[in-house]
Write a protein that holds these residues in place. Structure first.
Motif, PDB file in Angstrom:
ATOM      1  N   VAL A 253      -4.595   5.524   4.984  1.00 50.05           N
ATOM      2  CA  VAL A 253      -5.655   6.485   4.984  1.00 50.05           C
ATOM      3  C   VAL A 253      -6.875   5.182   4.031  1.00 50.05           C
ATOM      4  N   ALA A 254      -5.943   4.713   2.537  1.00 56.77           N
ATOM      5  CA  ALA A 254      -6.903   4.164   1.396  1.00 56.77           C
ATOM      6  C   ALA A 254      -6.796   2.785   2.042  1.00 56.77           C
ATOM      7  N   VAL A 255      -5.632   2.336   2.410  1.00 57.86           N
ATOM      8  CA  VAL A 255      -5.261   0.861   2.639  1.00 57.86           C
ATOM      9  C   VAL A 255      -6.416   0.405   4.022  1.00 57.86           C
ATOM     10  N   ALA A 256      -6.636   1.034   4.608  1.00 55.58           N
ATOM     11  CA  ALA A 256      -7.317   0.913   6.063  1.00 55.58           C
ATOM     12  C   ALA A 256      -8.961   1.090   5.692  1.00 55.58           C
ATOM     13  N   ILE A 257      -9.299   1.459   4.162  1.00 51.86           N
ATOM     14  CA  ILE A 257     -11.000   1.469   3.806  1.00 51.86           C
ATOM     15  C   ILE A 257     -10.646  -0.437   3.223  1.00 51.86           C
ATOM     16  N   LEU A 258      -9.370  -0.103   2.680  1.00 51.49           N
ATOM     17  CA  LEU A 258      -9.705  -1.379   1.585  1.00 51.49           C
ATOM     18  C   LEU A 258      -9.755  -2.670   2.235  1.00 51.49           C
ATOM     19  N   ALA A 259      -8.439  -2.278   3.260  1.00 52.71           N
ATOM     20  CA  ALA A 259      -8.358  -3.598   3.775  1.00 52.71           C
ATOM     21  C   ALA A 259      -9.406  -4.122   4.846  1.00 52.71           C
ATOM     22  N   GLY A 260      -9.899  -3.412   5.315  1.00 54.30           N
ATOM     23  CA  GLY A 260     -11.090  -3.336   6.378  1.00 54.30           C
ATOM     24  C   GLY A 260     -12.053  -4.048   5.720  1.00 54.30           C
ATOM     25  N   ALA A 261     -12.380  -3.708   4.897  1.00 53.19           N
ATOM     26  CA  ALA A 261     -13.987  -3.650   3.638  1.00 53.19           C
ATOM     27  C   ALA A 261     -13.510  -5.630   3.745  1.00 53.19           C
TER      28      ALA A 261
ATOM     29  N   GLY B   7       3.042   2.479   7.371  1.00 49.27           N
ATOM     30  CA  GLY B   7       4.226   2.581   6.116  1.00 49.27           C
ATOM     31  C   GLY B   7       3.565   2.204   4.960  1.00 49.27           C
ATOM     32  N   SER B   8       2.105   2.680   4.945  1.00 50.00           N
ATOM     33  CA  SER B   8       1.964   1.979   2.956  1.00 50.00           C
ATOM     34  C   SER B   8       1.673   2.777   2.336  1.00 50.00           C
ATOM     35  N   THR B   9       2.513   2.673   1.033  1.00 47.50           N
ATOM     36  CA  THR B   9       2.908   3.142   0.245  1.00 47.50           C
ATOM     37  C   THR B   9       1.164   2.914  -1.304  1.00 47.50           C
ATOM     38  N   GLY B  10       2.037   4.039  -2.155  1.00 45.83           N
ATOM     39  CA  GLY B  10       0.980   3.651  -3.255  1.00 45.83           C
ATOM     40  C   GLY B  10       1.010   2.197  -3.924  1.00 45.83           C
ATOM     41  N   THR B  11       1.994   1.864  -3.535  1.00 46.72           N
ATOM     42  CA  THR B  11       2.410   0.572  -4.365  1.00 46.72           C
ATOM     43  C   THR B  11       1.271  -0.157  -3.722  1.00 46.72           C
ATOM     44  N   ASP B  12       1.744  -0.265  -2.463  1.00 46.13           N
ATOM     45  CA  ASP B  12      -0.011  -1.128  -1.722  1.00 46.13           C
ATOM     46  C   ASP B  12      -1.234  -0.686  -2.130  1.00 46.13           C
ATOM     47  N   VAL B  13      -1.267   0.410  -1.667  1.00 48.12           N
ATOM     48  CA  VAL B  13      -3.114   0.602  -2.468  1.00 48.12           C
ATOM     49  C   VAL B  13      -3.331   0.114  -3.729  1.00 48.12           C
ATOM     50  N   ALA B  14      -2.235   0.568  -5.430  1.00 43.93           N
ATOM     51  CA  ALA B  14      -2.052  -0.121  -6.122  1.00 43.93           C
ATOM     52  C   ALA B  14      -2.742  -1.742  -6.127  1.00 43.93           C
ATOM     53  N   ALA B  15      -2.009  -2.250  -5.587  1.00 48.73           N
ATOM     54  CA  ALA B  15      -2.307  -3.859  -5.341  1.00 48.73           C
ATOM     55  C   ALA B  15      -2.747  -4.118  -4.202  1.00 48.73           C
ATOM     56  N   LEU B  16      -3.468  -3.681  -3.657  1.00 45.04           N
ATOM     57  CA  LEU B  16      -4.401  -4.553  -2.887  1.00 45.04           C
ATOM     58  C   LEU B  16      -5.821  -4.259  -3.371  1.00 45.04           C
ATOM     59  N   THR B  17      -5.537  -2.929  -4.428  1.00 44.79           N
ATOM     60  CA  THR B  17      -6.794  -2.812  -5.340  1.00 44.79           C
ATOM     61  C   THR B  17      -7.213  -3.188  -6.431  1.00 44.79           C
ATOM     62  N   VAL B  18      -6.097  -3.875  -7.151  1.00 43.60           N
ATOM     63  CA  VAL B  18      -5.745  -5.113  -8.400  1.00 43.60           C
ATOM     64  C   VAL B  18      -6.677  -5.976  -7.602  1.00 43.60           C
ATOM     65  N   TRP B  19      -5.861  -6.677  -6.411  1.00 48.07           N
ATOM     66  CA  TRP B  19      -6.625  -8.376  -5.979  1.00 48.07           C
ATOM     67  C   TRP B  19      -8.140  -7.968  -5.847  1.00 48.07           C
ATOM     68  N   LEU B  20      -8.338  -7.017  -5.468  1.00 47.68           N
ATOM     69  CA  LEU B  20     -10.263  -6.632  -4.839  1.00 47.68           C
ATOM     70  C   LEU B  20     -10.776  -7.247  -6.567  1.00 47.68           C
ATOM     71  N   VAL B  21     -10.293  -5.684  -7.035  1.00 47.98           N
ATOM     72  CA  VAL B  21     -11.179  -5.920  -8.434  1.00 47.98           C
ATOM     73  C   VAL B  21     -11.131  -7.402  -9.124  1.00 47.98           C
ATOM     74  N   VAL B  22      -9.726  -8.066  -8.506  1.00 48.66           N
ATOM     75  CA  VAL B  22     -10.109  -9.334  -8.937  1.00 48.66           C
ATOM     76  C   VAL B  22     -11.158 -10.437  -8.564  1.00 48.66           C
ATOM     77  N   CYS B  23     -11.118  -9.867  -7.159  1.00 48.09           N
ATOM     78  CA  CYS B  23     -12.351 -10.782  -6.922  1.00 48.09           C
ATOM     79  C   CYS B  23     -13.381 -10.458  -6.418  1.00 48.09           C
ATOM     80  N   LEU B  24     -13.379  -8.917  -6.880  1.00 51.21           N
ATOM     81  CA  LEU B  24     -15.349  -8.558  -6.935  1.00 51.21           C
ATOM     82  C   LEU B  24     -16.129  -9.760  -7.803  1.00 51.21           C
TER      83      LEU B  24
END
Length: 333
Positions: free
Chosen positions: A63-71, A188-205
């Motif tokens: 669910v978290a990856v869907a929200i982050l990637a969709g945004a 198949g999304s994992t907590g690692t995927d959530v963390a990696a995508l979150t860090v990437w989006l924070v860098v892009c913020l």
């Protein structure tokens, strides 16, 4: 209360409703699955209940990856549309996601498996950037309108897809490792995927914030931008760079989700207007809602099997693209 205040309040209500809808879909996504859970059972699982492993290790990351990637995909589409001043621009329509997929596949077949963790994001970004540069150069030289630009993007995407098919034929075993980027799914999304995508989006913020402030200015003509002391080329380059970075991060996480970057900005503009202060958050939330809804629908319509979210998004986005093409054709007729 003035008309302006009424409009501002209505925009705030729209954004709040989109946020509530995204939250509701997230809860539904956690509850739905092969073993349905009720909201009380989900709350119990979050505090160490018997379903904690399923909720925390599988459903919550998904669910978290869907929200982050969709945004991210939605904002990427919005910035690309502003950069090329064309409502048809989006990461998938103009071939950015296909280029990212090609980059991921090149890493899979050419780089040793031990280096994939750090090499794959580089390949994704490089592939997406290469396609974007090609398209922008074509559009600048040809002075392309909407239909021509869409056809150019389809052609570039077709070339990238042909290259991927070639790699799959020549390196079938190693190329299979990159299929996750081509399927377009949050399965198949994992907590690692959530963390990696979150860090990437924070860098892009920071780039997103700057682009949001320049979005209204980007809608003006080049002469108007120059007269205000801005460089039109600089604005376009910044919008494109940030858009490609957002799309690359999302593609690395969920693959090529088709049409989301096209659909979400148009939906947000209809709901919240085209002022950047309202359009940017509405677009991000719309993208989160669309991808979360596509993933939830894909899980429910074919039980006990699942349809990839990319397939569901394409079913909705494909007809919408045809609608925009017909509208653009009437405008330029």
């Amino acid at each position: 209360m003035t008309v302006l205040e009424n409009r501002s309040r209505s925009r705030i209500h729209v954004i709040l409703l989109l946020g509530l809808l995204a939250t509701g879909l997230a809860l539904a996504g956690i509850c739905a699955g092969a073993v349905p859970l009720s909201p009380p059972e989900v709350l119990d699982a979050l505090t160490g209940g018997p379903n904690g492993f399923v909720v925390l290790q599988y459903r919550l990351p998904r669910v978290a990856v869907a929200i982050l990637a969709g945004a991210a995909l939605a904002l990427s589409g919005l910035f690309l549309q502003a950069a090329v001043r064309n409502p048809l621009a989006s990461p998938d329509v103009i071939g950015v996601t296909k280029g990212a997929g090609l980059g991921a596949m090149l890493v899979a077949v050419l780089v040793p498996p031990g280096a994939h963790l750090w090499a794959t994001p580089i390949g994704v970004v490089a592939g997406a950037a290469a396609v974007t540069v090609l398209l922008l150069r074509f559009s600048r030289r040809a002075g392309a309108h909407g239909t021509t630009l869409a056809l150019a993007g389809i052609a570039i995407a077709a070339l990238a897809a042909a290259a991927m098919q070639y790699l799959m034929a020549v390196f079938p075993q190693r190329a299979d490792q990159a299929m996750v980027w081509l399927a377009g799914s949050v399965y198949g999304s994992t907590g690692t995927d959530v963390a990696a995508l979150t860090v990437w989006l924070v860098v892009c913020l920071p780039g997103v914030v700057v682009c949001a402030r320049l979005l209204d200015l980007a809608g003006l003509g080049d002469d108007s931008q120059t007269s205000l002391g801005w460089s039109p080329r600089g604005i376009r380059v910044l919008l494109v760079v940030v858009a490609v970075a957002l799309a690359a991060g999302a593609v690395a996480a969920v693959g090529g989700i088709g049409f989301l970057g096209l659909l979400a900005p148009h939906l947000a503009a209809r709901l919240a207007g085209r002022r950047a202060k309202w359009l940017v958050p509405a677009t991000a939330l719309s993208g989160a809602v669309v991808l979360s809804l596509a993933d939830l629908a894909g899980r429910l319509v074919a039980l006990p099997n699942e349809l990839p979210a990319g397939v569901v998004a394409a079913v909705v986005g494909g007809p919408y693209l045809l609608f925009i093409l017909l509208r653009e054709a009437r405008v330029h007729a």
